[in-house]
Write an enzyme that holds these catalytic residues in place. Structure first.
Site, PDB file in Angstrom:
ATOM      1  NE  ARG A 212     -38.376 -14.832  31.681  1.00  0.00           N
ATOM      2  CZ  ARG A 212     -37.018 -15.115  30.325  1.00  0.00           C
ATOM      3  NH1 ARG A 212     -37.374 -15.440  28.882  1.00  0.00           N
ATOM      4  NH2 ARG A 212     -36.113 -14.925  31.063  1.00  0.00           N
ATOM      5  CB  CYS A 293     -33.839  -8.993  27.295  1.00  0.00           C
ATOM      6  SG  CYS A 293     -32.040 -10.045  27.063  1.00  0.00           S
TER       7      CYS A 293
END
Length: 336
Positions: A212, A293
């Site tokens: 990601r 995150c």
């Protein structure tokens, strides 16, 4: 005697060290305690909280799981509920002091309570909850290493059902330490400085899976671009954890859970991710670090790891990647 006078640098001690009963506490409790330590201090001014949280694409209800099984005397902490509203609809953003105080009062917590937080994954959402308590100045707080599975694996009892009623307390409204939170505007300003050239730049460390971060894998939130902020470094939170399994009595399948790595393991993971020079600068306080995150949850694992290693200048980007990537004009980079 191992008690709350432990400093954050005592992470080098074995975390499952057997200790004598801690009957009194100082102002600063250890960031992490073991199941053995929790069993020895239960009932002695200790408030146990279940802060289990699941990803939005996981069809599980943490509150229902809490009712089905929890540590005796524990209260549930819904991180999506003890939170502030956000103009982009983001969940579990840092609450106001009033919201935090209201929850603590209902949970029977006082400023002198030693709050011990766990989750059902082992180490996943509990560090975020610990960050919240510490950010509001409640330093008498710790997480349970290995969470509920480690508690059971080490012989800890569990119970089911709604917890018994307890008297509410009048928890005073605290002031948030703004120095440990970063906003979108601060992150954008920071991305203008290459940390290789600018000592004022904070090092943004990304806890998401590497795919990601590079953009090779999609985000779990539909329509959200993957990738990373300029100059951010990838430190998947899983690299800071050790994996374990145990098989409960009468069960046919083992239960998996995680614990925080040893101090040496944390150093190795940090140096591998950001390089020895950056790691040293962050741990010596020469450069600030910002944990990020997907939505501000597992960034708490990076925050915890850095604090255990002795870093002082550690902040958390509350919105994290979701808030950053949703905004038009945000610079998104792909690749390494």
């Amino acid at each position: 005697m191992l008690g709350c006078l432990l400093s954050k640098r005592t992470a080098i001690l074995p975390r499952f060290l057997a200790v004598r009963r801690m009957s009194s506490f100082g102002d600063h409790c250890p960031l992490v305690i073991s199941p053995a330590q929790l069993r020895q201090i239960q009932g002695d001014g200790v408030a146990v909280l279940d802060a289990t949280w699941h990803m939005p694409n996981v069809p599980r209800n943490p509150h229902k799981e809490f009712i089905a099984k929890h540590i005796p005397g524990a209260r549930f902490l819904g991180l999506d509920e003890v939170a502030s509203p956000h103009d982009l609809g983001l969940k579990h953003m840092m609450p106001s002091g009033e919201v935090f105080a209201k929850y603590c009062g209902k949970a029977g917590i006082t400023p002198s309570s030693h709050v011990v937080i766990y989750d059902s994954h082992g180490i996943f959402s509990s560090p975020r909850a610990l960050f919240m308590f510490r950010a509001f100045g409640h330093d008498r707080s710790s997480i349970l290493d290995g969470g509920l599975p480690a508690w059971e694996a080490h012989g800890g009892p569990v119970e089911a059902g709604e917890p018994s009623e307890i008297p509410e307390t009048n928890y005073p409204v605290p002031t948030l330490n703004e120095d440990v939170i970063r906003s979108y505007e601060q992150i954008v300003t920071n991305t203008a400085f290459n940390p290789d050239d600018e000592p004022i730049a904070e090092l943004v460390v990304d806890a998401r899976p590497r795919g990601r971060y590079t953009g090779a894998q999609p985000e779990p939130r539909p329509g959200l671009s993957s990738g990373h902020m300029p100059f951010a470094r990838s430190l998947p939170f899983t690299t800071l954890l050790d994996a374990h399994q145990y098989t409960p009595a009468g069960a046919s399948e083992p239960v998996s859970y995680t614990t925080i790595k040893s101090n040496a393991g944390l150093h190795e993971a940090l140096e591998k991710a950001v390089g020895p020079a950056y790691a040293e600068a962050v741990l010596k306080g020469e450069r600030g670090a910002v944990a990020s995150c997907g939505s501000g949850m597992t960034a708490g694992v990076i925050w915890l790891a850095l604090k255990l290693m002795g870093a002082e200048r550690v902040a958390l980007y509350d919105e994290s990647w979701t808030g950053y990537a949703l905004r038009e004009g945000s610079k998104i980079e792909k690749g390494e």
